[in-house]
Every structure is written in C-alpha cells, then in structure tokens.
Scaffold this active site. Structure first.
Site, PDB file in Angstrom:
ATOM      1  CG  HIS A  98      -2.198  -0.989   1.006  1.00  0.00           C
ATOM      2  ND1 HIS A  98      -2.725  -1.131   0.626  1.00  0.00           N
ATOM      3  CD2 HIS A  98      -1.970  -2.179   1.927  1.00  0.00           C
ATOM      4  CE1 HIS A  98      -4.001  -2.399   0.785  1.00  0.00           C
ATOM      5  NE2 HIS A  98      -2.769  -2.642   1.473  1.00  0.00           N
ATOM      6  CG  HIS A 108      -2.687  -9.671  -4.409  1.00  0.00           C
ATOM      7  ND1 HIS A 108      -3.040 -10.560  -5.871  1.00  0.00           N
ATOM      8  CD2 HIS A 108      -2.623 -10.056  -2.781  1.00  0.00           C
ATOM      9  CE1 HIS A 108      -3.222 -11.457  -5.341  1.00  0.00           C
ATOM     10  NE2 HIS A 108      -3.164 -11.524  -3.767  1.00  0.00           N
ATOM     11  CB  VAL A 111       3.781 -18.128  -6.509  1.00  0.00           C
ATOM     12  CG1 VAL A 111       3.731 -16.848  -7.517  1.00  0.00           C
ATOM     13  CG2 VAL A 111       4.799 -17.526  -5.578  1.00  0.00           C
ATOM     14  NE  ARG A 112      -3.354 -20.322  -4.307  1.00  0.00           N
ATOM     15  CZ  ARG A 112      -3.626 -19.651  -5.033  1.00  0.00           C
ATOM     16  NH1 ARG A 112      -2.866 -17.839  -5.333  1.00  0.00           N
ATOM     17  NH2 ARG A 112      -5.306 -20.050  -5.972  1.00  0.00           N
ATOM     18  CG  HIS A 177     -20.142  -5.793  -1.583  1.00  0.00           C
ATOM     19  ND1 HIS A 177     -19.256  -6.327  -2.064  1.00  0.00           N
ATOM     20  CD2 HIS A 177     -19.783  -5.031  -1.313  1.00  0.00           C
ATOM     21  CE1 HIS A 177     -18.118  -5.876  -1.602  1.00  0.00           C
ATOM     22  NE2 HIS A 177     -19.002  -4.568  -1.013  1.00  0.00           N
TER      23      HIS A 177
END
Length: 279
Positions: A98, A108, A111-112, A177
């Site tokens: 930020h 953002h 990696v996983r 939303h």
C-alpha cells in the site's frame, strides 16, 4: 525434491522482493520468524516481513509460509470438492503493498503450492497464484505496460493461457456487492497441474517462477514512475475510499485470506494485507 525446489524458490523470491522495495524506501522490513508447534491444528513455519510508515509505502507486507494441516477447507477445493477435508501441505509467498502516494498503484501478488493425499493414497498437487494492480488514479500507459508484461510472461507457455488467466483475474477480483472491479486486473490461475493433461511438474514450476519474476520486473518500475508526483488532500480522500474497497474484498471474497483464517494460520501475517488507514 519438488517440495525442496519450490520452498527454496519461494524463500529467495521473498528476499529479493523485499530487498527491491527497501531500495525504494527509507525504511526496512521488520522480520518475524514464526512457528506453529506440534500439538496445534496447523503446524509449520513462516517468515512475515512488514514495512510500516515509510516514505514510499505506508504498509508493505510480504509473507512466506510452509504449513501442514489435517483438513483442507472448501475454499481451496472449488474444482476438486472431493479433496475437501483431507490432510494437506501448503507453501507460498503472498504480498500486498500500500503506497503512500495516491498516484502509485497498490499491488497484490502470490504464488503457492498445495499438496493433498487423496482417499486412494494418491498425491495430488498443484500451483496457483497471480498478480494484479489496483491504481487509485489510472494512467493508461502504466496499465498498457503492466498488461503487456503479464502477457509476455505467459505467452511462452501457450497462446491460450493469457486470455484465460486475464479473464479469470477480472472475474475473481470483482466486488459483487458493489458491482465494480477491485482494480485493473492482471493474471490469476489455480489448479495448475499439467501432469493431468500430459504436461509436467517442471513446466508448472517454471510458469510459477516466471510469475514471481514478472512482479520483480514490473512493479518497482511503476513505483519509480509515479512516486515523486505531487498529490492533494482530495487525492488522499479518494485513496482512503478505494482502500476501503480493498478491505471489503479481502475479508469477504479473498480465498487466500479465508484459507489462512479457517486453517488457523498466523493472523498477523494473513491480515498484513490490510491498509493502515481507510474510509
């Protein structure tokens, strides 16, 4: 061997990313080496790095984790619901930065790798991740450049991947939303398991490695382009509102946040993605 290669890459990636951010700011990351000991539901360890109140970044969080748990939550098994509730091993690097200047985009990236042993005793593993940009004030040349770099990174792995992963990103990072996107998108992918379709683990690892390298090649450049631009109080007001939207997405929809909280992960690390001030 595969797990060792992935872990070594992830830890090195975290180091290089945080070093690159420190080169732009006047603050250093605070480092927390944490461990979930045996006897807790989730076990494992991680490294959380947080830069607070710098000249360029109000908050920059970059975390590495390597954990095992007894029950994979449904948020991680949308494409393979039969794997929900099984023991798992997961490791990854996740970051959200930020900036202080409203003209520098929030970013953002994660990696996983996740591995599960199914009910027949077969090991099922896959990669996921991506990177996306959330400008407060959009600059067309920055957006075009960002998407071009993402496209060029994905292109060597197949002509169909970039359009698919870009669309996936646009659809995923959407505040239903409010009927609005979180930012300008990027690429997002999950369940990358090419061995199921005639490919290989090496190919998936190379793709995931390139996503990390793409972040390193593009985001610091975008920061340097915009970090010295002047801003007004009205600019900051708009920044705080957009940050509020970011919080809404992370707490309502983000699968990584939900995964971490539902599996008993390190709360400070998981919520380091939240900005320090919002409206």
């Amino acid at each position: 061997m595969k797990e060792n290669s992935t872990k070594a890459f992830l830890m090195d990636l975290q180091t290089r990313i945080t070093q690159g951010i420190e080169a732009l700011d006047d603050k250093s990351f605070l480092v927390d080496h944490w461990r979930k000991p045996q006897g807790e539901t989730l076990q494992g360890e991680g490294i959380t790095k947080i830069l607070e109140d710098g000249s360029v970044f109000e908050r920059a969080g970059c975390g590495f984790s390597h954990v095992t748990g007894p029950s994979l939550p449904p948020s991680a098994t949308q494409h393979r619901p039969e794997l929900a509730g099984l023991p798992f091993e997961a490791m990854g690097v996740s970051l959200v930065f930020h900036p202080r200047n409203p003209h520098v985009p929030t970013v953002h990236m994660n990696v996983r790798s996740i591995q599960v042993k199914d009910r027949q005793g077969q090991v099922v593993s896959w990669y996921g991740g991506g990177l996306d940009l959330t400008p407060i004030y959009g600059y067309e040349e920055d957006a075009i450049h960002f998407h071009k770099i993402c496209r060029d990174a994905v292109q060597p792995f197949g002509n169909d991947l970039y359009p698919r992963f870009k669309t996936w990103c646009d659809e995923y990072f959407y505040l239903k939303h409010r009927n609005e996107p979180r930012g300008i998108g990027g690429i997002f992918y999950d369940w990358l398991d090419s061995a199921r379709t005639g490919g290989s683990w090496d190919q998936d690892f190379a793709f995931t490695r390139d996503v990390g390298e793409t972040f390193l090649s593009i985001y610091p450049e975008l920061v340097r382009r915009n970090m010295h631009k002047s801003w007004t109080e009205a600019d900051v007001e708009e920044q705080l509102v957009r940050r509020g939207r970011y919080v809404e997405f992370n707490l309502l929809y983000d699968r990584g946040t939900i995964f971490g909280l539902k599996t008993g992960g390190n709360v400070d690390s998981i919520l380091s993605s939240l900005p320090p001030t919002v409206q």
